[in-house]
Design an enzyme around this catalytic site. Structure first.
Site, PDB file in Angstrom:
ATOM      1  N   LYS A  66       0.811  -1.219   0.000  1.00 33.00           N
ATOM      2  CA  LYS A  66       0.000   0.000   0.000  1.00 33.00           C
ATOM      3  C   LYS A  66       0.844   1.268   0.000  1.00 33.00           C
ATOM      4  CE  LYS A  66      -4.443  -1.753   1.266  1.00 33.00           C
ATOM      5  NZ  LYS A  66      -5.428  -1.990   2.318  1.00 33.00           N
ATOM      6  N   ARG A 113      -4.068 -10.004   4.552  1.00 31.81           N
ATOM      7  CA  ARG A 113      -4.432  -9.929   3.130  1.00 31.81           C
ATOM      8  C   ARG A 113      -3.205  -9.447   2.365  1.00 31.81           C
ATOM      9  NH1 ARG A 113      -6.240  -6.202  -0.575  1.00 31.81           N
ATOM     10  NH2 ARG A 113      -7.752  -6.952  -2.096  1.00 31.81           N
TER      11      ARG A 113
HETATM   12  C1  8Y4 Z   1      -0.728  -1.657  -4.558  1.00 35.16           C
HETATM   13  C2  8Y4 Z   1      -1.516  -2.761  -4.475  1.00 35.16           C
HETATM   14  C3  8Y4 Z   1      -1.173  -0.482  -3.987  1.00 35.16           C
HETATM   15  C4  8Y4 Z   1      -2.740  -2.708  -3.843  1.00 35.16           C
HETATM   16  C5  8Y4 Z   1      -2.395  -0.438  -3.362  1.00 35.16           C
HETATM   17  C6  8Y4 Z   1      -3.174  -1.557  -3.289  1.00 35.16           C
HETATM   18  C7  8Y4 Z   1      -8.196  -4.083   1.533  1.00 35.16           C
HETATM   19  C8  8Y4 Z   1      -9.288  -4.754   0.978  1.00 35.16           C
HETATM   20  C9  8Y4 Z   1      -8.235  -3.663  -0.566  1.00 35.16           C
HETATM   21  C10 8Y4 Z   1      -7.963  -4.198   2.929  1.00 35.16           C
HETATM   22  C11 8Y4 Z   1      -9.900  -5.631   3.001  1.00 35.16           C
HETATM   23  C12 8Y4 Z   1      -5.208  -2.419  -2.190  1.00 35.16           C
HETATM   24  C13 8Y4 Z   1     -10.277  -4.953  -1.297  1.00 35.16           C
HETATM   25  C14 8Y4 Z   1      -6.534  -1.885  -1.839  1.00 35.16           C
HETATM   26  N1  8Y4 Z   1      -7.541  -3.411   0.549  1.00 35.16           N
HETATM   27  N2  8Y4 Z   1     -10.129  -5.521   1.688  1.00 35.16           N
HETATM   28  N3  8Y4 Z   1      -9.298  -4.473  -0.345  1.00 35.16           N
HETATM   29  N4  8Y4 Z   1      -8.864  -4.977   3.617  1.00 35.16           N
HETATM   30  N5  8Y4 Z   1     -10.714  -6.383   3.746  1.00 35.16           N
HETATM   31  N6  8Y4 Z   1      -4.420  -1.436  -2.678  1.00 35.16           N
HETATM   32  O1  8Y4 Z   1      -7.060  -3.604   3.538  1.00 35.16           O
HETATM   33  O2  8Y4 Z   1      -4.911  -3.569  -2.054  1.00 35.16           O
HETATM   34  S1  8Y4 Z   1      -7.871  -3.030  -2.146  1.00 35.16           S
END
Ligand code: 8Y4
Length: 273
Positions: free
Chosen positions: A219, A253
């Site tokens: 993130k 996750r």
């Molecule tokens: C690079 C890769 C940069 C991914 C940002 C991201 C969560 C979630 C997401 C979480 C739960 C993400 C669907 C965001 N984050 N579900 N989902 N908890 N329960 N960003 O923290 O991965 S998507």
């Protein structure tokens, strides 16, 4: 030790679980269309299963900051073929929409991961009608605007209050506690400071009988801290994952399953030493 009831599966929470992220979003470098996108996601999920992931989280709508919403029919078309192919394994579906939840659960999904914590019309009923697990996540604002100067009087109190209220709403709707997971929603309407405060004070978010899920993998807060782009955030992601375990998280996750499993093994060895 507690279990998570997860549809046809009962997952032991005795050791932390690794949830692998599987995105089903169009590949801009291919014109193979929806079928090719689903095939790529299924291959990715199978590789994670070979690496020992405990459950996979399949999403067809980007919830990254600034992302545009996806039409529900499009989301369904992306996600359902992947759920169908993987249904003999615990599959979580990342969706905010009751229609997608119902269709995914019909196809054999075992968990709903909802960044809106079942607040959409029909979502509580869709989950209550089955025996799947559900992850209730906190967010402030919507992906389009949530990172525009988020503010809290007390971020820990606000997130804790929200999660407790949503757990209560689930129980009133007939969703038993042993089916519920809570998640502070790192990065969803939170500054780096907010995310670090929540990570440091994670134990204050724990509700009796409700395991915590933490998603720090790759993130942007890790980018802010380390100066690295998404491809360079593995070490930071592992550090945050370990801090989340220290704070009581029971489900991680992540994108990097093999490395996170090693981290969990070291954590478990340390706890038992
Ligand atoms: C690079 C890769 C940069 C991914 C940002 C991201 C969560 C979630 C997401 C979480 C739960 C993400 C669907 C965001 N984050 N579900 N989902 N908890 N329960 N960003 O923290 O991965 S998507």
């Amino acid at each position: 030790m507690a279990n998570l009831r997860c549809g046809r599966f009962t997952l032991s929470l005795e050791r932390p679980l690794v949830m692998g992220v599987v995105n089903v979003t169009p590949d801009s470098f291919s014109d193979g269309g929806r079928f090719a996108d689903a095939e790529a996601a299924i291959s990715h999920a199978r590789a994670m299963i070979d690496e020992g992931v405990d459950l996979v989280d399949v999403g067809g709508e980007s919830s990254r900051p600034g992302a545009a919403p996806v039409a529900e029919a499009e989301e369904r078309g992306r996600v359902l073929p992947v759920v169908r192919a993987l249904r003999d394994f615990p599959v979580s579906v990342d969706t905010r929409h009751a229609g997608v939840m119902r269709a995914a659960l019909d196809e054999g999904a075992s968990m709903i991961n909802d960044i809106e914590a079942l607040q959409a019309p029909g979502a509580l009923v869709a989950v209550a009608a089955t025996d799947c697990a559900v992850c209730l996540m906190h967010k402030k604002g919507d992906p389009a605007n949530m990172q525009d100067d988020p503010q809290y009087a007390d971020v820990v109190a606000e997130v804790r209050e929200f999660l407790a209220t949503r757990v209560a709403a689930c129980e009133r709707a007939g969703i038993a506690r042993e089916r519920i997971v809570a998640d502070p929603g790192f990065g969803f309407g939170k500054t780096v400071e907010h995310n670090l405060t929540l990570l440091k004070r994670l134990p204050e978010l724990s509700l009796p009988g409700v395991p915590l899920l933490a998603g720090w993998s790759r993130k942007s807060s890790l980018g802010r801290i380390t100066g690295r782009d998404t491809g360079g955030r593995l070490a930071g992601s592992l550090a945050a994952a370990l801090l989340a375990l220290l704070g009581g998280a029971r489900i991680l996750r992540v994108h990097d399953v093999k490395e996170t499993r090693d981290l969990v093994m070291v954590w478990e060895a340390w706890k038992r030493a």
